[in-house]
Design an enzyme around this catalytic site. Structure first.
Site, PDB file in Angstrom:
ATOM      1  N   ALA A 250       0.847  -1.192   0.000  1.00 37.04           N
ATOM      2  CA  ALA A 250       0.000   0.000   0.000  1.00 37.04           C
ATOM      3  C   ALA A 250       0.879   1.237   0.000  1.00 37.04           C
ATOM      4  O   ALA A 250       1.960   1.257   0.607  1.00 37.04           O
ATOM      5  CB  ALA A 250      -0.928   0.016   1.221  1.00 37.04           C
ATOM      6  N   LYS A 251       0.400   2.269  -0.669  1.00 36.46           N
ATOM      7  CA  LYS A 251       1.149   3.528  -0.725  1.00 36.46           C
ATOM      8  C   LYS A 251       1.362   4.104   0.672  1.00 36.46           C
ATOM      9  O   LYS A 251       2.434   4.610   0.999  1.00 36.46           O
ATOM     10  CB  LYS A 251       0.409   4.523  -1.618  1.00 36.46           C
ATOM     11  N   ARG A 252       0.296   4.022   1.483  1.00 32.95           N
ATOM     12  CA  ARG A 252       0.388   4.639   2.812  1.00 32.95           C
ATOM     13  C   ARG A 252       1.395   3.938   3.714  1.00 32.95           C
ATOM     14  O   ARG A 252       1.856   4.503   4.703  1.00 32.95           O
ATOM     15  CB  ARG A 252      -0.989   4.649   3.480  1.00 32.95           C
TER      16      ARG A 252
END
Length: 275
Positions: A250-252
């Site tokens: 995930a990007k986060r």
């Protein structure tokens, strides 16, 4: 937009750089379309104006081109089509299926609402407000969201809802478990649920290929499609790629972007082989 044969799409949000999980999803849609002589579309879902950045949109186009994943027709940029989404909201509102909600997320959480697939299920506080009370709050400038009256929507939808999932046959839908979902907010004029169903219908998408984390949301999407009389695509929800600890990319969470792999000297073929 008229389309013949299979039409798939890749629809990332430009809130960061693409990583291997995105490449996996894009490759699945691209291969399905190309193998069937169909069309592969690219859509940028940038309705969250606080988190989306133009530089990430440019990076998405660059990364896909580097991987050799070409798309058909122009890229659809959702933020350029808010008028279309407002028209859909207006159609639902005219049928009495939407109502303004003035509750904050903190107030909903404090109400002890049961957990649904997307967090606390809204207890329906503002559903029972009278027209005069709603008008007074709106006139006073109180921020509000537009929620779908789930009970009314289910009563208006034709018949029991289901969808075709590749490899699993038809799956029954239960959108009621989400409660009165938000279809628009003051800071986001239209929600993901509304925009994605609108655009899939407008673009003639026949097969939606996306991560299994969105499988549950398909119940809501089928409801919106049924209410609006939009065609029903088939669905294929693929597994999510994970890191060595088992956590989904995930990007986060700082998943390594494709451009970092490119900078490290990997070729497009080597990156595609990884996914």
């Amino acid at each position: 937009m008229a389309a013949t044969g299979i039409v798939t799409r890749f629809a990332p949000s430009p809130t960061g750089y693409l990583h291997l999980g995105h490449a996996y999803s894009a490759l699945a849609g691209w291969r399905a379309a190309r193998a069937a002589g169909g069309r592969f579309l690219l859509r940028i879902e940038d309705i969250d104006r606080t988190r989306c950045r133009p530089e990430f949109t440019e990076a998405i186009l660059e990364d896909l081109a580097w991987l050799g994943l070409d798309w058909d027709g122009p890229v659809r940029i959702q933020s350029r089509h808010f008028a279309e989404y407002r028209a859909t909201l207006g159609a639902l509102e005219a049928r009495g299926l939407l109502y303004p909600c003035f509750c904050t997320r903190a107030e909903i959480a404090a109400a002890g609402a049961p957990q649904g697939p997307e967090g606390p299920v809204y207890p329906g506080t503002c559903r029972h407000l009278g027209d005069a009370a709603r008008a007074a709050r709106i006139a006073a400038g109180a921020p509000y969201a537009l929620r779908l009256d789930m009970a009314a929507a289910l009563a208006a939808a034709p018949g029991p809802l289901s969808f075709a999932e590749q490899g699993r046959g038809r799956l029954a839908c239960d959108p009621a478990r989400f409660g009165d979902v938000v279809l628009a907010r003051k800071d986001t004029p239209a929600s993901y649920h509304l925009c994605v169903t609108h655009d899939d219908a407008f673009q003639g998408v026949t097969l939606v290929i996306r991560g299994e984390d969105l499988l549950a949301a398909t119940d809501i999407h089928r409801l919106v499609q049924a209410l609006m009389g939009w065609p029903e695509p088939a669905y294929a929800h693929h597994r999510l790629l994970t890191d060595p600890t088992g956590r989904r990319l995930a990007k986060r969470d700082g998943a390594q972007p494709l451009r970092a792999l490119r900078a490290a000297g990997l070729s497009p073929a080597e990156v595609l082989a990884m996914v």
